[in-house]
Design a protein around this motif. Sequence first.
Motif, PDB file in Angstrom:
ATOM      1  N   HIS A  20       0.844  -1.205   0.000  1.00 25.27           N
ATOM      2  CA  HIS A  20       0.000   0.000   0.000  1.00 25.27           C
ATOM      3  C   HIS A  20       0.878   1.254   0.000  1.00 25.27           C
ATOM      4  CE1 HIS A  20      -3.962  -1.893   0.720  1.00 25.27           C
ATOM      5  NE2 HIS A  20      -3.230  -2.832   1.295  1.00 25.27           N
ATOM      6  N   ALA A  21       1.899   1.253   0.843  1.00 24.55           N
ATOM      7  CA  ALA A  21       2.807   2.395   0.914  1.00 24.55           C
ATOM      8  C   ALA A  21       3.592   2.541  -0.384  1.00 24.55           C
ATOM      9  CB  ALA A  21       3.751   2.246   2.101  1.00 24.55           C
ATOM     10  N   ARG A  22       4.044   1.417  -0.947  1.00 20.63           N
ATOM     11  CA  ARG A  22       4.804   1.455  -2.205  1.00 20.63           C
ATOM     12  C   ARG A  22       3.951   2.065  -3.322  1.00 20.63           C
ATOM     13  NH1 ARG A  22       9.460   1.943  -4.085  1.00 20.63           N
ATOM     14  NH2 ARG A  22      10.313   0.020  -3.338  1.00 20.63           N
ATOM     15  N   ALA A  23       2.690   1.632  -3.427  1.00 18.71           N
ATOM     16  CA  ALA A  23       1.811   2.133  -4.487  1.00 18.71           C
ATOM     17  C   ALA A  23       1.598   3.641  -4.346  1.00 18.71           C
ATOM     18  CB  ALA A  23       0.474   1.395  -4.453  1.00 18.71           C
ATOM     19  N   LEU A  24       1.388   4.101  -3.136  1.00 14.57           N
ATOM     20  CA  LEU A  24       1.176   5.531  -2.924  1.00 14.57           C
ATOM     21  C   LEU A  24       2.457   6.321  -3.178  1.00 14.57           C
ATOM     22  CD1 LEU A  24      -0.808   7.730  -2.157  1.00 14.57           C
ATOM     23  CD2 LEU A  24      -0.305   7.263   0.249  1.00 14.57           C
ATOM     24  N   ALA A  25       3.582   5.836  -2.690  1.00 11.62           N
ATOM     25  CA  ALA A  25       4.862   6.527  -2.912  1.00 11.62           C
ATOM     26  C   ALA A  25       5.194   6.599  -4.394  1.00 11.62           C
ATOM     27  CB  ALA A  25       5.988   5.827  -2.146  1.00 11.62           C
ATOM     28  N   ASP A  26       4.955   5.512  -5.121  1.00  9.16           N
ATOM     29  CA  ASP A  26       5.227   5.517  -6.557  1.00  9.16           C
ATOM     30  C   ASP A  26       4.345   6.522  -7.286  1.00  9.16           C
ATOM     31  OD1 ASP A  26       7.167   3.591  -6.196  1.00  9.16           O
ATOM     32  OD2 ASP A  26       5.972   1.941  -7.036  1.00  9.16           O
ATOM     33  N   ALA A  27       3.071   6.580  -6.930  1.00  9.30           N
ATOM     34  CA  ALA A  27       2.150   7.512  -7.597  1.00  9.30           C
ATOM     35  C   ALA A  27       2.534   8.963  -7.335  1.00  9.30           C
ATOM     36  CB  ALA A  27       0.715   7.256  -7.134  1.00  9.30           C
ATOM     37  N   LEU A  28       3.031   9.230  -6.145  1.00 10.37           N
ATOM     38  CA  LEU A  28       3.378  10.600  -5.770  1.00 10.37           C
ATOM     39  C   LEU A  28       4.843  10.940  -5.986  1.00 10.37           C
ATOM     40  CD1 LEU A  28       1.337  10.807  -2.448  1.00 10.37           C
ATOM     41  CD2 LEU A  28       0.745  11.800  -4.668  1.00 10.37           C
ATOM     42  N   HIS A  29       5.623   9.948  -6.443  1.00 14.91           N
ATOM     43  CA  HIS A  29       7.067  10.118  -6.589  1.00 14.91           C
ATOM     44  C   HIS A  29       7.680  10.572  -5.269  1.00 14.91           C
ATOM     45  CE1 HIS A  29       6.514   9.488 -10.833  1.00 14.91           C
ATOM     46  NE2 HIS A  29       5.605  10.440 -10.841  1.00 14.91           N
ATOM     47  N   ALA A  30       7.196   9.962  -4.181  1.00 16.49           N
ATOM     48  CA  ALA A  30       7.659  10.309  -2.840  1.00 16.49           C
ATOM     49  C   ALA A  30       8.736   9.341  -2.378  1.00 16.49           C
ATOM     50  CB  ALA A  30       6.477  10.266  -1.868  1.00 16.49           C
ATOM     51  N   GLN A  31       9.601   9.826  -1.523  1.00 15.56           N
ATOM     52  CA  GLN A  31      10.597   8.969  -0.888  1.00 15.56           C
ATOM     53  C   GLN A  31       9.855   8.014   0.039  1.00 15.56           C
ATOM     54  OE1 GLN A  31      13.410  11.081   1.574  1.00 15.56           O
ATOM     55  NE2 GLN A  31      14.187   9.215   2.486  1.00 15.56           N
ATOM     56  N   LEU A  32      10.285   6.758   0.059  1.00 12.76           N
ATOM     57  CA  LEU A  32       9.669   5.759   0.926  1.00 12.76           C
ATOM     58  C   LEU A  32      10.714   5.224   1.892  1.00 12.76           C
ATOM     59  CD1 LEU A  32       7.169   4.040   1.591  1.00 12.76           C
ATOM     60  CD2 LEU A  32       7.944   2.395  -0.134  1.00 12.76           C
ATOM     61  N   THR A  33      10.398   5.284   3.173  1.00 13.48           N
ATOM     62  CA  THR A  33      11.253   4.710   4.205  1.00 13.48           C
ATOM     63  C   THR A  33      10.458   3.622   4.904  1.00 13.48           C
ATOM     64  OG1 THR A  33      12.409   6.808   4.572  1.00 13.48           O
ATOM     65  CG2 THR A  33      12.579   5.151   6.310  1.00 13.48           C
ATOM     66  N   VAL A  34      11.051   2.453   5.033  1.00 15.75           N
ATOM     67  CA  VAL A  34      10.408   1.349   5.750  1.00 15.75           C
ATOM     68  C   VAL A  34      11.140   1.138   7.066  1.00 15.75           C
ATOM     69  CG1 VAL A  34      11.713  -0.393   4.475  1.00 15.75           C
ATOM     70  CG2 VAL A  34       9.627  -1.057   5.644  1.00 15.75           C
ATOM     71  N   LEU A  35      10.363   1.025   8.139  1.00  7.89           N
ATOM     72  CA  LEU A  35      10.904   0.878   9.482  1.00  7.89           C
ATOM     73  C   LEU A  35      10.374  -0.403  10.112  1.00  7.89           C
ATOM     74  CD1 LEU A  35      12.221   1.931  12.171  1.00  7.89           C
ATOM     75  CD2 LEU A  35      10.010   3.050  12.608  1.00  7.89           C
ATOM     76  N   SER A  36      11.269  -1.160  10.698  1.00  4.78           N
ATOM     77  CA  SER A  36      10.881  -2.308  11.505  1.00  4.78           C
ATOM     78  C   SER A  36      11.547  -2.179  12.865  1.00  4.78           C
ATOM     79  CB  SER A  36      11.310  -3.622  10.848  1.00  4.78           C
ATOM     80  OG  SER A  36      10.873  -4.719  11.619  1.00  4.78           O
ATOM     81  N   VAL A  37      10.759  -2.377  13.907  1.00  4.16           N
ATOM     82  CA  VAL A  37      11.297  -2.329  15.261  1.00  4.16           C
ATOM     83  C   VAL A  37      11.647  -3.759  15.662  1.00  4.16           C
ATOM     84  CG1 VAL A  37      10.845  -1.709  17.654  1.00  4.16           C
ATOM     85  CG2 VAL A  37       9.909  -0.315  15.800  1.00  4.16           C
ATOM     86  N   VAL A  38      12.916  -3.964  15.972  1.00  4.70           N
ATOM     87  CA  VAL A  38      13.410  -5.284  16.374  1.00  4.70           C
ATOM     88  C   VAL A  38      13.292  -5.363  17.888  1.00  4.70           C
ATOM     89  CG1 VAL A  38      15.390  -6.843  16.370  1.00  4.70           C
ATOM     90  CG2 VAL A  38      14.979  -5.335  14.399  1.00  4.70           C
ATOM     91  N   PRO A  39      12.445  -6.272  18.388  1.00  3.20           N
ATOM     92  CA  PRO A  39      12.253  -6.342  19.842  1.00  3.20           C
ATOM     93  C   PRO A  39      13.482  -6.861  20.558  1.00  3.20           C
ATOM     94  CG  PRO A  39      11.064  -8.111  18.756  1.00  3.20           C
ATOM     95  CD  PRO A  39      11.663  -7.257  17.673  1.00  3.20           C
ATOM     96  N   ASP A  40      13.585  -6.481  21.824  1.00  2.00           N
ATOM     97  CA  ASP A  40      14.670  -6.973  22.671  1.00  2.00           C
ATOM     98  C   ASP A  40      14.410  -8.440  23.017  1.00  2.00           C
ATOM     99  OD1 ASP A  40      15.787  -4.394  22.928  1.00  2.00           O
ATOM    100  OD2 ASP A  40      14.449  -3.926  24.587  1.00  2.00           O
ATOM    101  N   ASP A  41      15.490  -9.178  23.162  1.00  2.00           N
ATOM    102  CA  ASP A  41      15.385 -10.471  23.834  1.00  2.00           C
ATOM    103  C   ASP A  41      15.396 -10.118  25.309  1.00  2.00           C
ATOM    104  OD1 ASP A  41      15.426 -12.129  21.598  1.00  2.00           O
ATOM    105  OD2 ASP A  41      17.612 -12.102  21.521  1.00  2.00           O
ATOM    106  N   THR A  42      14.441 -10.612  26.033  1.00  2.00           N
ATOM    107  CA  THR A  42      14.373 -10.238  27.432  1.00  2.00           C
ATOM    108  C   THR A  42      14.424 -11.466  28.326  1.00  2.00           C
ATOM    109  OG1 THR A  42      11.969 -10.274  27.363  1.00  2.00           O
ATOM    110  CG2 THR A  42      13.039  -8.153  26.996  1.00  2.00           C
TER     111      THR A  42
END
Length: 165
Positions: A20-42
Amino acid sequence: MTHILVTTDGSELGHLALPHARALADALHAQLTVLSVVPDDTMLVGEFAYIPPVSGPDEVARVQATEADLAERLPGAAVRAELARGRHTTRVILDVAAELNPDLIVMGTHGRSGLGRALLGSVAEGVAHHAPAPVLLVRAGQPVTAWAVPGALGVPAGLPSGPVA
């Protein structure tokens, strides 16, 4: 709109927001940043307490594996994996959003309600309430929109002047 931030928790449901984000970024020629939060081993030391792990090679390997997976899923996007380091996932996303200042945040939602949401909380809800930018939430089963910019590729530049029938 020049910059879109999309988040994923690494699950298949979390990855549903990526196209969904890729399709919108491509249509708008916007920069796309993808973020994933890596959980701590606890390590649990009691009913409500834990000791965060010490940084090490396993932690670095998990971050690198997450970044490699995301780069493969979204070629050309800026990829970022952040370690939770004792912070809640919502806080990590909000911190990165404050740093990057995106025009839009796109994220999937697990759609929990009732007791599940009360016990586990909702990252999407927390981000939506406190984000420095609008948030687009994607639920499972939503087809990817074929976004088009008015005036481009035959899309009318203006809205009809009269009532829509």
